[in-house]
Design a protein around this motif. Structure first.
Motif, PDB file in Angstrom:
ATOM      1  N   ARG A  92     109.135  23.298  71.061  1.00  0.00           N
ATOM      2  CA  ARG A  92     110.231  22.819  71.681  1.00  0.00           C
ATOM      3  C   ARG A  92     111.205  24.027  71.783  1.00  0.00           C
ATOM      4  NH1 ARG A  92     111.369  17.558  67.772  1.00  0.00           N
ATOM      5  NH2 ARG A  92     110.945  19.253  66.184  1.00  0.00           N
ATOM      6  N   GLN A 117      97.458  24.729  76.330  1.00  0.00           N
ATOM      7  CA  GLN A 117      98.130  23.404  76.264  1.00  0.00           C
ATOM      8  C   GLN A 117      98.678  23.037  74.864  1.00  0.00           C
ATOM      9  OE1 GLN A 117      96.968  19.937  78.234  1.00  0.00           O
ATOM     10  NE2 GLN A 117      98.740  19.001  77.942  1.00  0.00           N
ATOM     11  N   THR A 153     100.453  26.039  78.448  1.00  0.00           N
ATOM     12  CA  THR A 153     102.002  25.763  78.403  1.00  0.00           C
ATOM     13  C   THR A 153     102.677  27.205  78.594  1.00  0.00           C
ATOM     14  OG1 THR A 153     101.355  24.111  76.723  1.00  0.00           O
ATOM     15  CG2 THR A 153     103.415  25.377  76.379  1.00  0.00           C
ATOM     16  N   ASN A 208     101.656  20.463  72.360  1.00  0.00           N
ATOM     17  CA  ASN A 208     103.121  19.731  72.633  1.00  0.00           C
ATOM     18  C   ASN A 208     103.905  20.031  71.455  1.00  0.00           C
ATOM     19  OD1 ASN A 208     102.301  18.599  74.971  1.00  0.00           O
ATOM     20  ND2 ASN A 208     101.115  17.000  74.010  1.00  0.00           N
TER      21      ASN A 208
END
Length: 115
Positions: free
Chosen positions: A79, A74, A106, A76
């Protein structure tokens, strides 16, 4: 608790490919034009699997580009639109999805760039 450690290590064993992620720089030159430069986001271990070309009409065309699905721990940081470099292949990240269930991870879908 022992079960989660076992499953986590099994997942880790699948992450054998090294991918590098870059993002187009948001810096400008003195005239205010965008600089053609990429900023590194990071290197990630991932598993890679080829995807079909989607629509049958597109799949049979000469313009169809190979698409890949990457699974990684995972994060963040990545993009859509980021540049993905893997095994001397340049790709564009088209989608990013997260799975927060048992083992957070992810999923990236990327398409190879035309050279």
């Amino acid at each position: 608790m022992t079960v989660s450690k076992t499953v986590g290590s099994e997942f880790s064993g699948l992450l054998r490919e090294l991918i590098h992620i870059e993002r187009q720089s948001s810096q400008r030159d003195a005239a205010g034009s965008a600089i053609d430069q990429n900023d590194p986001i990071g290197d990630f271990l991932a598993s890679a699997e080829p995807l079909d070309f989607g629509d049958e009409a597109v799949a049979g065309s000469r313009s169809a580009l190979p698409r890949w699905r990457f699974t990684l721990r995972q994060t963040n940081a990545i993009r859509p639109g980021d540049r993905l470099i893997w095994s001397d292949r340049e790709m564009v990240v088209q989608s990013v999805a997260a799975d927060h269930r048992f083992i957070p991870r992810t999923f990236l879908q990327a398409e190879e760039k035309r050279v």
